[in-house]
Scaffold this active site. Structure first.
Site, mmCIF file in Angstrom:
data_model
loop_
_atom_site.group_PDB
_atom_site.id
_atom_site.type_symbol
_atom_site.label_atom_id
_atom_site.label_comp_id
_atom_site.label_asym_id
_atom_site.label_seq_id
_atom_site.Cartn_x
_atom_site.Cartn_y
_atom_site.Cartn_z
ATOM 1 N N HIS A 77 -24.566 -8.193 -24.892
ATOM 2 C CA HIS A 77 -24.341 -8.960 -23.655
ATOM 3 C C HIS A 77 -23.832 -10.345 -24.052
ATOM 4 O O HIS A 77 -24.468 -11.051 -24.835
ATOM 5 C CB HIS A 77 -25.642 -9.070 -22.850
ATOM 6 C CG HIS A 77 -26.127 -7.744 -22.357
ATOM 7 N ND1 HIS A 77 -27.418 -7.303 -22.514
ATOM 8 C CD2 HIS A 77 -25.459 -6.745 -21.716
ATOM 9 C CE1 HIS A 77 -27.536 -6.100 -21.969
ATOM 10 N NE2 HIS A 77 -26.363 -5.735 -21.489
ATOM 11 N N GLU A 80 -25.842 -13.887 -24.194
ATOM 12 C CA GLU A 80 -27.133 -13.947 -24.886
ATOM 13 C C GLU A 80 -26.921 -14.569 -26.264
ATOM 14 O O GLU A 80 -26.732 -13.872 -27.264
ATOM 15 C CB GLU A 80 -27.748 -12.547 -24.933
ATOM 16 C CG GLU A 80 -27.981 -12.040 -23.517
ATOM 17 C CD GLU A 80 -28.510 -10.616 -23.440
ATOM 18 O OE1 GLU A 80 -28.745 -10.152 -22.320
ATOM 19 O OE2 GLU A 80 -28.666 -9.973 -24.495
ATOM 20 N N HIS A 174 -31.305 -9.178 -28.378
ATOM 21 C CA HIS A 174 -30.912 -9.658 -27.045
ATOM 22 C C HIS A 174 -31.758 -10.857 -26.646
ATOM 23 O O HIS A 174 -32.777 -11.147 -27.265
ATOM 24 C CB HIS A 174 -31.170 -8.560 -25.991
ATOM 25 C CG HIS A 174 -30.262 -7.390 -26.093
ATOM 26 N ND1 HIS A 174 -29.305 -7.102 -25.148
ATOM 27 C CD2 HIS A 174 -30.160 -6.419 -27.036
ATOM 28 C CE1 HIS A 174 -28.661 -6.003 -25.502
ATOM 29 N NE2 HIS A 174 -29.154 -5.562 -26.641
ATOM 30 N N GLU A 238 -35.828 -8.199 -27.343
ATOM 31 C CA GLU A 238 -35.574 -9.334 -26.447
ATOM 32 C C GLU A 238 -36.280 -10.554 -27.028
ATOM 33 O O GLU A 238 -37.494 -10.547 -27.198
ATOM 34 C CB GLU A 238 -36.114 -9.031 -25.041
ATOM 35 C CG GLU A 238 -35.492 -7.811 -24.365
ATOM 36 C CD GLU A 238 -34.104 -8.075 -23.812
ATOM 37 O OE1 GLU A 238 -33.670 -9.255 -23.816
ATOM 38 O OE2 GLU A 238 -33.455 -7.107 -23.368
#
Ligand code: ZN
Length: 355
Positions: A77, A80, A174, A238
């Site tokens: 993404h 990010e 991420h 994450e």
């Protein structure tokens, strides 16, 4: 035409080279020598895709039986930034000969065009385009679909050099769109009934990630692809809330940076024995797809990931449909009411206990 090898050798800045050539970079290779004398083969496979391989004949080589094959990906993404900065820093140190690399490592900067636009994606969420069905492959080709296919073939080819899948690793890094009750967390892709590896959980804990979500079904993510197709030890990780370039406090990522450095250099990892109490473990409970334009959450837009609901509490409604929490400790994850109809608007998770 730009002399790509010279540009990279002079700058050691693969991120800038990638962002200046978001569509493609012709493949090239050269060697660097680390300041500890390790010869490292550097191969740029395409834009955002760079491979480092230690010379098997030098002192730091750990022996073929123990050689690890590690994929580190970021920027799947585009907005990010923290993982992109983390990987770019490791790549730079490798290019400057500052890391005594002991294992093969493939770095992937996932979506350069989206990074340049400071957007999650250009046309389509790249992390929903892996392990595509034949039907999806026939659909209109866009940048992200081409990129997903390219990344899949790069990873497949990379792992082909490792006969033993035991030594394949993939950490897809991420940051999340929203705040989270657990700042850092990992998603362990569905293993089709194979046991979750507690040793991998202890590695994640060492890297500063002690919240893990076990997936209960195949998905179209990059980590499920490498887990299922390549049998790699694979995770979506994450690392906190997404921020613009330059606004990340890299101290927040120090544990991950140190753990990855130890992994790459074959330093002994001080892994603790697995203890359930050290972790927040969850499994997916409800997967809620948006079915109409009237879809709405029954909680504020700003609610953090892992916000808990009591059993019987209304979570979302969709026309006549009502979705309620069903379990003690049930929590929301990745709410997004703005997805197209038919796509996932929310996951709920519930606590998981190893039996
Ligand atoms: Zn992401």
């Amino acid at each position: 035409m730009l002399n790509f090898p010279k540009t990279l050798q002079d700058s050691a800045d693969f991120l800038s080279l990638t962002l200046a050539h978001e569509w493609a970079i012709p493949s090239f290779e050269y060697k660097v020598k680390s300041n500890t004398g390790v010869n490292i083969q550097v191969t740029v496979l395409d834009t955002g895709i760079i491979l480092f391989e230690p010379d098997v004949n030098n002192a730091a080589y750990v022996g073929e039986a123990k050689l690890k094959h590690i994929v580190l990906s970021c920027g799947i993404h585009g907005n990010e930034t923290a993982p992109i900065e983390l990987c770019a820093s490791l790549i730079k140190q490798l290019l400057l000969g500052q890391i005594a690399l002991a294992h093969r490592v493939l770095f992937i900067i996932g979506n350069p065009a989206a990074i340049n636009q400071n957007k999650r994606f250009v046309e389509e969420n790249l992390n929903s385009l892996f392990s595509n069905t034949a039907k999806q492959k026939q659909a209109a080709v866009n940048f992200e679909r081409k990129r997903a296919a390219l990344l899949e073939s790069a990873v497949l080819e990379f792992y082909q050099q490792s006969a033993n899948a035991e030594h394949r690793y993939h950490y897809d890094l991420h940051t999340a769109i929203r705040a989270s009750k657990h700042e850092k967390f990992a998603i362990y892709p569905f293993l089709h009934g194979q046991p979750w590896q507690q040793e991998q959980l202890t590695f994640l804990k060492l890297a500063g990630v002690n919240t893990v979500l076990f997936a209960n079904a195949p998905t179209s993510t990059f980590s499920y692809f490498s887990s299922h197709q390549c049998h790699a030890k694979s995770f979506t990780i994450e690392l906190g809330k997404a921020k613009p370039f330059g606004e990340n406090n890299m101290a927040d990522f120090e544990a991950m940076q140190k753990a990855l450095m130890a992994l790459l250099t074959n330093k002994t990892l001080a892994l603790a024995q697995f203890e359930q109490a050290d972790f927040n473990l969850y499994e997916i409970h409800q997967r809620i797809n948006k079915q109409s334009a009237n879809f709405a959450f029954n909680f504020p837009e700003t609610a953090a990931n892992f916000t808990c609901f009591n059993p019987g509490e209304l979570i979302a409604q969709d026309g006549e449909l009502r979705y309620y929490a069903q379990h003690k400790g049930e929590a929301i994850l990745f709410p997004n009411a703005n997805v197209p109809i038919g796509q996932r608007a929310l996951l709920t998770v519930k606590p998981y206990v190893f039996s």
